[in-house]
Design an enzyme around this catalytic site. Structure first.
Site, PDB file in Angstrom:
ATOM      1  CE  LYS A 194     -43.463 100.417  49.177  1.00  0.00           C
ATOM      2  NZ  LYS A 194     -43.675  99.194  49.917  1.00  0.00           N
TER       3      LYS A 194
ATOM      4  CG  HIS B 266     -43.821 104.555  50.831  1.00  0.00           C
ATOM      5  ND1 HIS B 266     -43.851 104.801  49.481  1.00  0.00           N
ATOM      6  CD2 HIS B 266     -44.643 103.507  51.028  1.00  0.00           C
ATOM      7  CE1 HIS B 266     -44.686 103.959  48.891  1.00  0.00           C
ATOM      8  NE2 HIS B 266     -45.170 103.161  49.801  1.00  0.00           N
TER       9      HIS B 266
END
Ligand code: OMP
Length: 213
Positions: A103, A105
């Protein structure tokens, strides 16, 4: 076979987790039985499953610092094991899991939960040829952590690349134990003792002759 192992096989049969028929495995082998841990699919079943994993771990005396659930199927298994260890054995240890995709963010990264550090107990469902578990070992070594051992529900006791079982190869290659709640041996014993299930015994024994150790 210990009483809790017999209870576990009974429980897996009741939930349809352990089934007999014809199943093509990830390895391509066609098996007369299959263990689908995804069918421990209610709150109570998952809680009970965690107690069996915790019991098998306690029996082994294995030392560990953190419980790790490999994505995807290992995640709820590690979670319920961590809960059972805390609630029933006074071992409130950190636990974590990985994502399959990184991921970029928010919290970022591929690991979620406690730091993957120290002696790692990997909790997963089944080992057949050992492919899945080898991928997990890469995640652990990339973090600089050490694998304390692997805890699975069922050891299918199948040959790996050579004469050893896939699990024995994993134990040799990574110098750690692989613990299981039950192995094929106990499933065979259970079948032999059960009037209703005895009909499946010959096919499972034949399969063991072909692929077992
Ligand atoms: P290996 O990577 O060959 O060790 O296979 C392990 C995986 O096979 C498990 O994580 C399951 O996804 C799947 N599996 C079962 O869930 N139950 C079985 O009885 C057999 C397998 C399998 O395909 O070998």
């Amino acid at each position: 076979m210990q009483a809790y192992q017999r209870e576990f096989i009974q429980f897996a049969l009741e939930r349809g987790v352990l089934r007999f028929g014809e199943f093509t495995l990830k390895s391509g082998r066609v098996s007369p039985y299959f263990f689908n841990a995804g069918l421990f699919d209610s709150g109570l079943a998952l809680a009970k499953l965690g107690r069996f994993y915790a019991q098998a771990l306690m029996d082994s005396g294995l030392e560990y610092d953190v419980v790790f659930g490999p994505a995807y199927k290992g995640i709820p298994l590690a979670a319920t094991t961590a809960v059972a260890l805390a609630e029933h054995h006074g071992q409130d240890r950190p636990w974590c899991f990985n994502r399959k995709e990184a991921k970029d963010h928010g919290e970022g990264g591929t690991l979620v939960g406690a730091p993957l550090a120290g002696k790692v107990l990997i909790v997963d469902d089944v080992i057949t040829a050992g492919t899945a578990i080898r991928e997990v070992m890469q995640i652990i070594s990339a973090q600089g952590a050490q694998a304390a051992g692997v805890l699975i529900a069922l050891d299918r006791q199948e040959r790996g690349a050579g004469e050893l079982s896939a699990i024995q190869e994993v134990e040799r290659d990574f110098k750690m134990p692989v613990l299981s709640i039950v192995s094929l041996e106990q499933v065979l014993q259970f079948l032999a003792e059960s009037p209703e299930l005895k009909q499946y015994l010959p096919a499972v024994e034949r399969y063991r002759e072909d692929y077992g150790i």
